[in-house]
Design a protein around this motif. Structure first.
Motif, PDB file in Angstrom:
ATOM      1  N   TRP A  39       0.834  -1.205   0.000  1.00 12.71           N
ATOM      2  CA  TRP A  39       0.000   0.000   0.000  1.00 12.71           C
ATOM      3  C   TRP A  39       0.867   1.253   0.000  1.00 12.71           C
ATOM      4  CZ3 TRP A  39      -0.883   3.948   3.652  1.00 12.71           C
ATOM      5  CH2 TRP A  39      -1.936   4.794   3.331  1.00 12.71           C
ATOM      6  N   MET A  40       1.891   1.262   0.814  1.00 12.85           N
ATOM      7  CA  MET A  40       2.769   2.433   0.889  1.00 12.85           C
ATOM      8  C   MET A  40       3.501   2.657  -0.441  1.00 12.85           C
ATOM      9  SD  MET A  40       4.163   1.983   4.770  1.00 12.85           S
ATOM     10  CE  MET A  40       5.348   3.289   4.657  1.00 12.85           C
ATOM     11  N   GLU A  42       2.407   1.732  -3.455  1.00 16.59           N
ATOM     12  CA  GLU A  42       1.421   2.165  -4.449  1.00 16.59           C
ATOM     13  C   GLU A  42       1.034   3.625  -4.241  1.00 16.59           C
ATOM     14  OE1 GLU A  42      -1.740  -0.673  -4.015  1.00 16.59           O
ATOM     15  OE2 GLU A  42      -0.419  -2.340  -4.540  1.00 16.59           O
ATOM     16  N   GLN A  43       0.736   3.993  -3.011  1.00 11.29           N
ATOM     17  CA  GLN A  43       0.305   5.360  -2.733  1.00 11.29           C
ATOM     18  C   GLN A  43       1.455   6.356  -2.866  1.00 11.29           C
ATOM     19  OE1 GLN A  43      -3.044   5.679  -2.415  1.00 11.29           O
ATOM     20  NE2 GLN A  43      -2.914   3.487  -2.725  1.00 11.29           N
ATOM     21  N   GLY A  44       2.674   5.885  -2.647  1.00 13.36           N
ATOM     22  CA  GLY A  44       3.844   6.749  -2.728  1.00 13.36           C
ATOM     23  C   GLY A  44       4.189   7.189  -4.135  1.00 13.36           C
ATOM     24  N   ARG A  45       3.470   6.684  -5.134  1.00 15.84           N
ATOM     25  CA  ARG A  45       3.697   7.106  -6.522  1.00 15.84           C
ATOM     26  C   ARG A  45       3.189   8.520  -6.765  1.00 15.84           C
ATOM     27  NH1 ARG A  45       7.358   3.576  -7.648  1.00 15.84           N
ATOM     28  NH2 ARG A  45       6.711   1.489  -7.162  1.00 15.84           N
ATOM     29  N   ALA A  46       2.298   9.009  -5.936  1.00 17.35           N
ATOM     30  CA  ALA A  46       1.711  10.345  -6.134  1.00 17.35           C
ATOM     31  C   ALA A  46       2.537  11.416  -5.435  1.00 17.35           C
ATOM     32  CB  ALA A  46       0.282  10.372  -5.598  1.00 17.35           C
ATOM     33  N   GLY A  47       2.736  12.528  -6.119  1.00 18.11           N
ATOM     34  CA  GLY A  47       3.355  13.698  -5.511  1.00 18.11           C
ATOM     35  C   GLY A  47       4.845  13.624  -5.287  1.00 18.11           C
ATOM     36  N   ARG A  48       5.550  12.855  -6.079  1.00 17.01           N
ATOM     37  CA  ARG A  48       6.999  12.758  -5.893  1.00 17.01           C
ATOM     38  C   ARG A  48       7.725  14.061  -6.197  1.00 17.01           C
ATOM     39  NH1 ARG A  48       9.079   6.818  -7.620  1.00 17.01           N
ATOM     40  NH2 ARG A  48       7.912   5.722  -6.020  1.00 17.01           N
ATOM     41  N   ASP A  49       7.049  14.969  -6.896  1.00 22.32           N
ATOM     42  CA  ASP A  49       7.673  16.251  -7.210  1.00 22.32           C
ATOM     43  C   ASP A  49       7.347  17.317  -6.165  1.00 22.32           C
ATOM     44  OD1 ASP A  49       5.011  16.603  -7.794  1.00 22.32           O
ATOM     45  OD2 ASP A  49       5.328  17.342  -9.825  1.00 22.32           O
ATOM     46  N   ARG A  54      -3.102  13.201  -4.315  1.00 24.18           N
ATOM     47  CA  ARG A  54      -3.969  12.412  -3.433  1.00 24.18           C
ATOM     48  C   ARG A  54      -3.883  10.941  -3.779  1.00 24.18           C
ATOM     49  NH1 ARG A  54      -9.754  14.503  -3.706  1.00 24.18           N
ATOM     50  NH2 ARG A  54      -8.594  16.403  -3.476  1.00 24.18           N
ATOM     51  N   ALA A  55      -4.199  10.118  -2.803  1.00 23.33           N
ATOM     52  CA  ALA A  55      -4.241   8.672  -2.971  1.00 23.33           C
ATOM     53  C   ALA A  55      -5.586   8.190  -2.442  1.00 23.33           C
ATOM     54  CB  ALA A  55      -3.101   8.013  -2.211  1.00 23.33           C
ATOM     55  N   VAL A  56      -6.231   7.321  -3.208  1.00 24.36           N
ATOM     56  CA  VAL A  56      -7.585   6.864  -2.883  1.00 24.36           C
ATOM     57  C   VAL A  56      -7.634   5.346  -2.983  1.00 24.36           C
ATOM     58  CG1 VAL A  56     -10.001   6.979  -3.624  1.00 24.36           C
ATOM     59  CG2 VAL A  56      -8.535   8.981  -3.878  1.00 24.36           C
ATOM     60  N   ILE A  57      -8.349   4.721  -2.060  1.00 26.94           N
ATOM     61  CA  ILE A  57      -8.623   3.279  -2.150  1.00 26.94           C
ATOM     62  C   ILE A  57     -10.134   3.107  -2.289  1.00 26.94           C
ATOM     63  CG2 ILE A  57      -8.575   1.053  -0.990  1.00 26.94           C
ATOM     64  CD1 ILE A  57      -6.099   1.888   0.475  1.00 26.94           C
ATOM     65  N   LEU A  58     -10.541   2.425  -3.344  1.00 25.69           N
ATOM     66  CA  LEU A  58     -11.952   2.110  -3.547  1.00 25.69           C
ATOM     67  C   LEU A  58     -12.194   0.693  -3.055  1.00 25.69           C
ATOM     68  CD1 LEU A  58     -12.415   3.569  -7.132  1.00 25.69           C
ATOM     69  CD2 LEU A  58     -12.932   4.663  -4.948  1.00 25.69           C
TER      70      LEU A  58
END
Length: 67
Positions: A39-40, A42-49, A54-58
């Protein structure tokens, strides 16, 4: 596509592990990941810059909650 930029990219977790794009704004996961480490990642792919992201789990109540 605008100016040659990709606006949406869909990938499996296997492909996503090799994804190294700095300007990902949103990561959406369908269902619970295998474990907290996954999970960390996968979610860590957002906002590296450093920009807002945001990160969302459906979740599927019947499948994911029981799991």
């Amino acid at each position: 596509m605008r100016n040659g930029e990709i606006e949406i990219l869909c990938a499996t977790t296997a492909y996503g592990c090799g994804l190294n794009l700095p300007d990902v704004r949103c990561v959406v996961c369908f269902g619970l990941p295998k474990n907290m480490s996954s999970w960390m990642q996968e979610q860590g792919r957002a906002g590296r810059d450093g920009q807002p992201s945001r990160a969302v789990i459906l979740l599927n109540e019947k499948y994911d909650i029981n799991r």
